[in-house]
Design a protein around this motif. Sequence first.
Motif, PDB file in Angstrom:
ATOM      1  N   PRO B 236     147.330  68.864  20.563  1.00  0.00           N
ATOM      2  CA  PRO B 236     148.196  69.830  21.256  1.00  0.00           C
ATOM      3  C   PRO B 236     147.663  70.095  22.663  1.00  0.00           C
ATOM      4  CG  PRO B 236     147.066  70.851  19.363  1.00  0.00           C
ATOM      5  CD  PRO B 236     146.675  69.418  19.387  1.00  0.00           C
ATOM      6  N   PRO B 237     148.572  70.273  23.637  1.00  0.00           N
ATOM      7  CA  PRO B 237     148.095  70.534  24.995  1.00  0.00           C
ATOM      8  C   PRO B 237     147.418  71.896  25.067  1.00  0.00           C
ATOM      9  CG  PRO B 237     150.491  70.817  24.861  1.00  0.00           C
ATOM     10  CD  PRO B 237     150.037  70.324  23.516  1.00  0.00           C
ATOM     11  N   ASP B 238     146.324  71.975  25.807  1.00  0.00           N
ATOM     12  CA  ASP B 238     145.604  73.236  25.954  1.00  0.00           C
ATOM     13  C   ASP B 238     146.300  74.176  26.926  1.00  0.00           C
ATOM     14  OD1 ASP B 238     143.495  72.972  24.254  1.00  0.00           O
ATOM     15  OD2 ASP B 238     142.222  71.960  25.717  1.00  0.00           O
ATOM     16  N   ASP B 239     146.946  73.589  27.916  1.00  0.00           N
ATOM     17  CA  ASP B 239     147.505  74.375  29.011  1.00  0.00           C
ATOM     18  C   ASP B 239     148.930  73.922  29.261  1.00  0.00           C
ATOM     19  OD1 ASP B 239     144.938  75.670  30.174  1.00  0.00           O
ATOM     20  OD2 ASP B 239     144.425  73.556  30.021  1.00  0.00           O
ATOM     21  N   PHE B 240     149.893  74.789  28.985  1.00  0.00           N
ATOM     22  CA  PHE B 240     151.261  74.420  29.319  1.00  0.00           C
ATOM     23  C   PHE B 240     152.105  75.652  29.603  1.00  0.00           C
ATOM     24  CE2 PHE B 240     153.390  75.415  25.241  1.00  0.00           C
ATOM     25  CZ  PHE B 240     152.328  75.396  24.329  1.00  0.00           C
ATOM     26  N   VAL B 241     153.201  75.416  30.301  1.00  0.00           N
ATOM     27  CA  VAL B 241     154.196  76.452  30.533  1.00  0.00           C
ATOM     28  C   VAL B 241     155.392  76.097  29.664  1.00  0.00           C
ATOM     29  CG1 VAL B 241     155.717  77.538  32.229  1.00  0.00           C
ATOM     30  CG2 VAL B 241     153.406  76.846  32.893  1.00  0.00           C
ATOM     31  N   HIS B 242     155.815  77.036  28.841  1.00  0.00           N
ATOM     32  CA  HIS B 242     156.923  76.822  27.924  1.00  0.00           C
ATOM     33  C   HIS B 242     158.098  77.651  28.439  1.00  0.00           C
ATOM     34  CE1 HIS B 242     159.184  77.469  24.065  1.00  0.00           C
ATOM     35  NE2 HIS B 242     158.837  76.210  23.880  1.00  0.00           N
ATOM     36  N   VAL B 243     159.185  76.978  28.788  1.00  0.00           N
ATOM     37  CA  VAL B 243     160.344  77.662  29.345  1.00  0.00           C
ATOM     38  C   VAL B 243     161.459  77.631  28.313  1.00  0.00           C
ATOM     39  CG1 VAL B 243     161.876  77.846  31.329  1.00  0.00           C
ATOM     40  CG2 VAL B 243     159.694  76.659  31.552  1.00  0.00           C
ATOM     41  N   SER B 244     162.029  78.786  28.025  1.00  0.00           N
ATOM     42  CA  SER B 244     163.101  78.823  27.043  1.00  0.00           C
ATOM     43  C   SER B 244     164.205  79.723  27.575  1.00  0.00           C
ATOM     44  CB  SER B 244     162.576  79.317  25.697  1.00  0.00           C
ATOM     45  OG  SER B 244     161.945  80.573  25.850  1.00  0.00           O
ATOM     46  N   LEU B 356     150.148  77.797  40.715  1.00  0.00           N
ATOM     47  CA  LEU B 356     149.284  78.895  40.291  1.00  0.00           C
ATOM     48  C   LEU B 356     148.459  78.549  39.058  1.00  0.00           C
ATOM     49  CD1 LEU B 356     151.746  81.877  40.778  1.00  0.00           C
ATOM     50  CD2 LEU B 356     149.607  81.490  42.027  1.00  0.00           C
ATOM     51  N   LEU B 357     149.050  77.784  38.131  1.00  0.00           N
ATOM     52  CA  LEU B 357     148.442  77.644  36.806  1.00  0.00           C
ATOM     53  C   LEU B 357     147.856  76.268  36.527  1.00  0.00           C
ATOM     54  CD1 LEU B 357     151.366  79.439  34.960  1.00  0.00           C
ATOM     55  CD2 LEU B 357     149.084  80.398  35.364  1.00  0.00           C
ATOM     56  N   ASP B 358     148.275  75.261  37.271  1.00  0.00           N
ATOM     57  CA  ASP B 358     147.811  73.890  37.038  1.00  0.00           C
ATOM     58  C   ASP B 358     147.888  73.506  35.556  1.00  0.00           C
ATOM     59  OD1 ASP B 358     146.670  71.372  37.396  1.00  0.00           O
ATOM     60  OD2 ASP B 358     144.613  72.137  37.411  1.00  0.00           O
ATOM     61  N   PRO B 359     149.094  73.581  34.971  1.00  0.00           N
ATOM     62  CA  PRO B 359     149.215  73.239  33.553  1.00  0.00           C
ATOM     63  C   PRO B 359     149.188  71.732  33.339  1.00  0.00           C
ATOM     64  CG  PRO B 359     151.384  73.681  34.429  1.00  0.00           C
ATOM     65  CD  PRO B 359     150.404  73.929  35.566  1.00  0.00           C
ATOM     66  N   GLN B 360     148.885  71.350  32.100  1.00  0.00           N
ATOM     67  CA  GLN B 360     148.894  69.946  31.715  1.00  0.00           C
ATOM     68  C   GLN B 360     150.335  69.434  31.661  1.00  0.00           C
ATOM     69  OE1 GLN B 360     146.549  70.254  28.250  1.00  0.00           O
ATOM     70  NE2 GLN B 360     146.639  68.067  27.772  1.00  0.00           N
ATOM     71  N   THR B 361     151.235  70.308  31.215  1.00  0.00           N
ATOM     72  CA  THR B 361     152.608  69.894  31.005  1.00  0.00           C
ATOM     73  C   THR B 361     153.528  71.113  31.021  1.00  0.00           C
ATOM     74  OG1 THR B 361     154.088  68.818  29.394  1.00  0.00           O
ATOM     75  CG2 THR B 361     152.211  69.948  28.503  1.00  0.00           C
ATOM     76  N   VAL B 362     154.817  70.854  31.255  1.00  0.00           N
ATOM     77  CA  VAL B 362     155.844  71.887  31.165  1.00  0.00           C
ATOM     78  C   VAL B 362     156.748  71.488  30.000  1.00  0.00           C
ATOM     79  CG1 VAL B 362     157.863  72.899  32.315  1.00  0.00           C
ATOM     80  CG2 VAL B 362     155.775  72.413  33.632  1.00  0.00           C
ATOM     81  N   VAL B 363     157.079  72.445  29.131  1.00  0.00           N
ATOM     82  CA  VAL B 363     157.923  72.153  27.975  1.00  0.00           C
ATOM     83  C   VAL B 363     159.203  72.975  28.078  1.00  0.00           C
ATOM     84  CG1 VAL B 363     158.077  72.143  25.453  1.00  0.00           C
ATOM     85  CG2 VAL B 363     155.856  71.800  26.560  1.00  0.00           C
ATOM     86  N   LEU B 364     160.344  72.319  27.958  1.00  0.00           N
ATOM     87  CA  LEU B 364     161.609  73.028  27.867  1.00  0.00           C
ATOM     88  C   LEU B 364     161.926  73.259  26.404  1.00  0.00           C
ATOM     89  CD1 LEU B 364     163.981  71.302  30.469  1.00  0.00           C
ATOM     90  CD2 LEU B 364     162.306  73.134  30.807  1.00  0.00           C
ATOM     91  N   GLY B 365     162.064  74.523  26.026  1.00  0.00           N
ATOM     92  CA  GLY B 365     162.334  74.845  24.628  1.00  0.00           C
ATOM     93  C   GLY B 365     163.561  75.717  24.499  1.00  0.00           C
TER      94      GLY B 365
END
Lengths: 424, 424
Positions: B236-244, B356-365
Amino acid sequence: MAAPAPNTQQEMRRRNLARVLHAVADGGPQSRAAVAARIGLTRTAVSTLVDELLGVGLLVELGPGRSGAVGRPGTALALSDGGPCGIGAEIGVDHLAVCAVDLRGEVRARTAMDAANRDSDPGPVLERLAGLVGEVADEARGLGLRPAGLAVAVPGLVARGTTTVVQAPNLGWTDLDLAPRLAEKALGGGALTGGGSGNGGDSGGVGAGGTAVCSIDNEANLGALAELWLGGHTPPPDDFVHVSAEIGIGAAIVVDGELLRGTRGFAGELGHVPVRPEGRPCACGGIGCLEQYAGEEAVLRAAGLDPRATAAGHPGPGARIDLLATRAEGGDRAVLGALAEAGSALGTALTGAVNLLDPQTVVLGGALARLAPWLLPSLEHELGRRLAGPPPVSVSRLGADGPLLGAAHSVVRAVLDDPLAHRA
Amino acid sequence: MAAPAPNTQQEMRRRNLARVLHAVADGGPQSRAAVAARIGLTRTAVSTLVDELLGVGLLVELGPGRSGAVGRPGTALALSDGGPCGIGAEIGVDHLAVCAVDLRGEVRARTAMDAANRDSDPGPVLERLAGLVGEVADEARGLGLRPAGLAVAVPGLVARGTTTVVQAPNLGWTDLDLAPRLAEKALGGGALTGGGSGNGGDSGGVGAGGTAVCSIDNEANLGALAELWLGGHTPPPDDFVHVSAEIGIGAAIVVDGELLRGTRGFAGELGHVPVRPEGRPCACGGIGCLEQYAGEEAVLRAAGLDPRATAAGHPGPGARIDLLATRAEGGDRAVLGALAEAGSALGTALTGAVNLLDPQTVVLGGALARLAPWLLPSLEHELGRRLAGPPPVSVSRLGADGPLLGAAHSVVRAVLDDPLAHRA
């Protein structure tokens, strides 16, 4: 940085040694009983831990009459003023600086020089820095201190857990591992020996086994850590956004008392948040980035000043910021207008950051602290028109000293976090 | 949520019990030796811990022939399919849903109903929800499960560490503590007893001492946790932004495998990041917020549709999203244009978040997963023109189920994190 959770007796003992040291660091000189009460262990357990820390010279007992109201005279424990010390260094665009900080957090030695590091060859810059590190380390040794590690603040992106500067646009450096170069030049000869240790790794900035090492971190990160540790907030805020500037706009995010580093170590790039989404192109390749409206050069340009200009009588580091401040103090309308515009752009970018992060507070540090009187009104106006409950914005008392002090203190924190790794 | 670092033998034992359970949860049925290897304790230590977990019915031994390749036949340890279970509930604007998930993470009972919760009186809504919770809890008990707690996903801001909905604009609820109301109605009669327990506190969402409790959390937060725990990412990614999205735009930020909650619990408000800084006024009081350009109602309006419309044959939850998807599939130019505009606005807001966050990935949920085919091209184009190395954007496999599953799983995680608090 918190030590990893212990799973064995041995790890638990290491962790409890650290808790004793932190109790004395946070609460000042105090009795064994006060330490026991503070950390919730028995007096017997604390006495054993204290004896070990006295034995390795990290704690000392204050003599009779010096312990004040805390415990019986002669029994107050204090952090040693003669044990390990942290060496902090800063590579600025216009200057180099180095200092030594003891376990008690006091600056014991310090030096700085003006330098033209913009678009520079790293070799000579690092050579000059190594010379300053050597001077300060020698001075610290002369005071009975033992340099336990070196941490260096750089104006650029540092890959997480490494000592590699991925990109420092104003220095003109890319993909450069500073540790071996500094190890060779500054660390090889003296007590500062050993290889590099990454920033933000799980084990802190200084390696285990009594080997002094070198860590490299972004100046905004170290400025934020300085604010957390030394900002004079009681209690320190757990969650804040720290905005600073040298040439660009830097920021760092503290969440639950820890730096948010991001996957690659590049978090906190507030300067490249779009504030005028179809506005000016930015050197980063983006469009309408904050830096194009609130960066030092943008403000100088907006005020009709030459970005390479300095105020007469204000050469050296911070010269352009001094120029802006001096003109603003004098009521220069162009400069006041440019700073108001910059404050407004900062407010728009910070609105996004506040919505995403919900910080307790926003802190203006570095060069922005000096310019705060003219940035704050428009910045706060912008937050107010965009946010229902904007967080308070405060101004750092550390100002431009933050990154250097944060660097030196990060070494001291690593000693407090894992005392047995730093025995003499 | 990680347990606090232990300082005593007793705390260390609790923590090691949790590590054994998590080892089996993460690795599937396995021998004692495999558990010992995985968590780095001796086989003797692990055997003692396993015996305790077998005794309280959290682990079971699989019979001969069922253990496959892991260890000798008959000795594989597995999580119980008959022990504690988590009850998850969701209050949507258009629906209510409840499910029960066992320790192995399997949904064992589930129900849902359409509901008109917009601008509603909380009393009847909570009464209906309580009825559904009772049904699902009874069904779970009939399967030999023991409901260990209830977690409820709401489309609004929940104060950190509490069960109070501070603001749920689409429900029309403000400053409402849901726990006492649900405790009275749903939890008083059965095995689900006890008071409320805050979300995101240091001790997890379910209280200690074997008392089942109720936690309340923002739907976007629970959707992101579901993505972390169940998203099918290895690792699982440690760092991500989840947009829903439901009606508004929700987002949640995961850093180092933990939810970033913010000081008040309000982090992740991507919907109110300014993307057209001098654009449309927003209901939040801000200007040019993302929600005004990519929220469901904004997209419907931009497509020339009535924000209250639904596709024929698609009543109930997700009706408006279905309408948009159906029309987009049919090549409706107005809808395709509106979705492209929304994707572009999302890309601008996410540029700020990535900086700002330097995430590993962005997830659309959530609802955005369904609309992803038409949002992604413009979203990725926008990230590409603003960021040097944009992170990958992926689409959640959980879709609109995320918050409900995340709620139920948060209860299960709390059991795994502190097994002794959840003995029968």
